[in-house]
Design a protein around this motif. Structure first.
Motif, short mmCIF file in Angstrom:
data_model
loop_
_atom_site.label_atom_id
_atom_site.label_comp_id
_atom_site.label_asym_id
_atom_site.label_seq_id
_atom_site.Cartn_x
_atom_site.Cartn_y
_atom_site.Cartn_z
N VAL A 1 0.84 -1.46 -0.08
CA VAL A 1 -0.05 -0.25 0.00
C VAL A 1 1.27 1.32 0.03
CG1 VAL A 1 -1.73 1.13 1.38
CG2 VAL A 1 -2.14 -0.77 1.10
N TYR A 2 2.05 1.33 0.98
CA TYR A 2 2.85 2.78 0.86
C TYR A 2 3.64 2.15 -0.84
CZ TYR A 2 1.73 2.17 5.74
OH TYR A 2 2.05 1.88 7.63
N ARG A 3 3.86 1.63 -1.29
CA ARG A 3 4.66 1.36 -2.11
C ARG A 3 3.80 2.39 -3.15
NH1 ARG A 3 7.21 -3.38 -6.04
NH2 ARG A 3 8.81 -2.06 -7.46
N ALA A 4 2.35 1.08 -3.38
CA ALA A 4 1.41 1.91 -4.04
C ALA A 4 1.11 3.73 -4.19
CB ALA A 4 -0.06 1.27 -4.62
N ALA A 5 1.02 4.23 -2.55
CA ALA A 5 0.92 5.42 -2.39
C ALA A 5 2.32 6.51 -2.83
CB ALA A 5 0.27 5.93 -1.22
N TRP A 6 2.73 6.11 -2.92
CA TRP A 6 4.26 6.68 -2.97
C TRP A 6 4.32 7.07 -4.39
CZ3 TRP A 6 9.21 5.29 -5.70
CH2 TRP A 6 9.90 6.18 -5.64
N THR A 7 4.15 5.72 -5.00
CA THR A 7 4.91 5.72 -6.68
C THR A 7 3.53 6.90 -6.92
OG1 THR A 7 5.25 3.18 -6.41
CG2 THR A 7 4.17 4.31 -9.08
N LYS A 8 2.39 6.69 -6.60
CA LYS A 8 0.94 8.04 -7.51
C LYS A 8 1.97 9.15 -7.46
CE LYS A 8 -2.41 9.35 -9.22
NZ LYS A 8 -2.18 9.79 -9.88
#
Length: 225
Positions: free
Chosen positions: A218-225
């Protein structure tokens, strides 16, 4: 973690106004002060009876008529359907085939011709409805972005909120893990707490590992966005 309905309220206010935040005109964005304050409820109307994830198959039409657009068709599985003060609605305007021929519109909840065809009952306290649009006439200023931008607008909004949906699920999972740990510590079997049983320990360890892995994703997805 603490309240699924609170997450729903947050997610739907954001999803329902995301297109206005990202692509709306200053006049359209006047709704945002009301939705932020909880004085207006928003909704995101994309799905149809024959097009859910397959947005390119949207059948609802928006026909240009002078300085107006006339919307005709149905939307279904719409969260906040029937109680929303404003809807962001996606319809086919026909600039090109498939996904390239869709546009987005701001539709007030009291628009003439907008009706509740069916309220969809679910176990959760989650208002869902099937909406009918019978020649709903909107001014040209109701168009969000440009004609044919509907698919891009929809995907831009969903790209933001996919991360928050994952985060909400993570909160539920953390709560479930904590409740499980509490339960196995209190519940006794064969004269000892369940937490001392090796198989139970293995299940708890697997749960903890899954929760940590989900958090990192989840954190990776948010950071990528």
């Amino acid at each position: 973690r603490d309240d699924g309905l609170a997450d729903f309220a947050f997610a739907m206010q954001g999803l329902g106004t995301g297109a206005l935040s990202l692509f709306g005109t200053p006049e359209q964005q006047e709704w945002l002060s009301r939705t932020r304050a909880g004085k207006a409820i928003s909704a995101f109307a994309l799905s149809e009876p024959r097009s859910g994830s397959d947005v390119a198959n949207t059948e609802m039409t928006a026909t240009r008529d002078g300085d107006s657009f006339v919307l005709t068709g149905e939307k279904t599985w719409i969260s906040n359907g029937g109680i929303a003060d404003l809807y962001v609605v996606f319809a086919r305007t026909g600039e090109a085939p498939g996904a390239k021929g869709l546009s987005a519109f701001l539709v007030p909840g009291d628009a003439k011709g907008l009706g509740i065809a069916e309220r969809l009952e679910v176990i959760a306290p989650h208002p869902l409805a099937r909406l009918s649009f019978e020649r709903v006439r909107l001014p040209a200023t109701a168009l969000i972005g440009r004609p044919g931008d509907g698919f891009r607008i929809a995907m831009s909004v969903l790209d933001v909120f996919r991360s928050t949906v994952g985060a909400a699920a993570l909160g539920f999972a953390r709560r479930a893990l904590d409740e499980s740990i509490k339960r196995v510590a209190e519940r006794k079997l064969f004269g000892a707490p369940m937490a001392e049983l090796q198989m139970v320990q293995g299940h708890i360890a697997d749960m903890a590992l899954d929760v940590d892995a989900a958090a990192l994703l989840v954190y990776r997805a948010a950071w990528t966005k």
